[in-house]
Design a protein around this motif. Structure first.
Motif, short mmCIF file in Angstrom:
data_model
loop_
_atom_site.label_atom_id
_atom_site.label_comp_id
_atom_site.label_asym_id
_atom_site.label_seq_id
_atom_site.Cartn_x
_atom_site.Cartn_y
_atom_site.Cartn_z
N LYS A 77 19.40 11.74 25.37
CA LYS A 77 20.30 12.47 26.26
C LYS A 77 21.07 11.55 27.20
O LYS A 77 22.23 11.81 27.51
CB LYS A 77 19.49 13.48 27.07
CG LYS A 77 20.29 14.26 28.06
CD LYS A 77 20.14 15.72 27.85
CE LYS A 77 20.95 16.45 28.90
NZ LYS A 77 21.50 17.64 28.45
N THR A 78 20.45 10.46 27.66
CA THR A 78 21.09 9.60 28.66
C THR A 78 21.82 8.41 28.08
O THR A 78 22.69 7.84 28.74
CB THR A 78 20.05 9.06 29.65
OG1 THR A 78 19.12 8.21 28.95
CG2 THR A 78 19.32 10.19 30.36
N GLY A 79 21.44 7.99 26.89
CA GLY A 79 22.05 6.80 26.31
C GLY A 79 21.41 5.51 26.76
O GLY A 79 21.82 4.43 26.34
N PHE A 80 20.38 5.58 27.63
CA PHE A 80 19.65 4.37 28.00
C PHE A 80 18.98 3.82 26.74
O PHE A 80 18.32 4.56 26.01
CB PHE A 80 18.56 4.68 29.04
CG PHE A 80 19.06 4.82 30.44
CD1 PHE A 80 19.09 3.72 31.29
CD2 PHE A 80 19.49 6.04 30.93
CE1 PHE A 80 19.52 3.85 32.60
CE2 PHE A 80 19.93 6.18 32.23
CZ PHE A 80 19.95 5.08 33.07
N GLN A 81 19.17 2.54 26.49
CA GLN A 81 18.59 1.95 25.28
C GLN A 81 17.13 1.57 25.47
O GLN A 81 16.34 1.63 24.53
CB GLN A 81 19.40 0.71 24.87
CG GLN A 81 20.83 1.03 24.47
CD GLN A 81 20.89 1.98 23.30
OE1 GLN A 81 20.29 1.76 22.27
NE2 GLN A 81 21.64 3.08 23.47
#
Length: 144
Positions: free
Chosen positions: A23-27
């Motif tokens: 959902k956030t795109g944090f890798q």
């Protein structure tokens, strides 16, 4: 995330991390527990650094500040950071009274209300423009 000795809690934490990452795109996102389960904050901090993180955001998954947020998490995180000089970290505020946080208990309460076939629920209402109160009617009526 608070630890638990039950196996399902770690599976749930892993599923939550996967959803958060998507959902956030944090890798780089790793679950961590303070005590009763693994991985520890130290292990998760190290995993983030090994994956290339220059800094670590520790998201305190608590509703309100208490001993864990004021003392335990800062202490555990500071100890973990000592192993990685030059890496910064920050601990986020607890979830608190964010207006979106009301949505989840509202969804589960409404599902229970439909299951039981009752028209109203008794709930401590979330703050809105009107004074906070306990009600036997639909809490949505007080915030309109």
């Amino acid at each position: 995330m608070e630890g638990s000795e039950t196996v399902g809690s770690s599976v749930n934490a892993d599923e939550f991390v996967a959803m958060f990452r998507y959902k956030t795109g944090f890798q780089i996102v790793e679950p961590a527990h303070m005590e009763l389960a693994e991985p520890s904050i130290t292990d998760a901090f190290g995993s983030c650094v090994q994956q290339g993180a220059n800094g670590v955001i520790v998201s305190a998954f608590f509703l309100f500040p208490g001993r864990h947020w004021h003392q335990d998490i800062p202490s555990l995180t500071a100890n973990a950071a000592k192993e990685y000089p030059g890496r910064s970290y920050i601990i986020t505020a607890p979830l608190g009274l964010h207006k979106l946080l009301v949505d989840i208990p509202s969804l589960t309460a409404n599902a229970a209300k439909e299951y039981l076939g009752v028209p109203y629920i008794i709930t401590a209402q979330a703050p809105c423009d009107k004074e906070e109160q306990v009600s036997e009617r639909d809490p949505q009526d007080d915030c309109e």
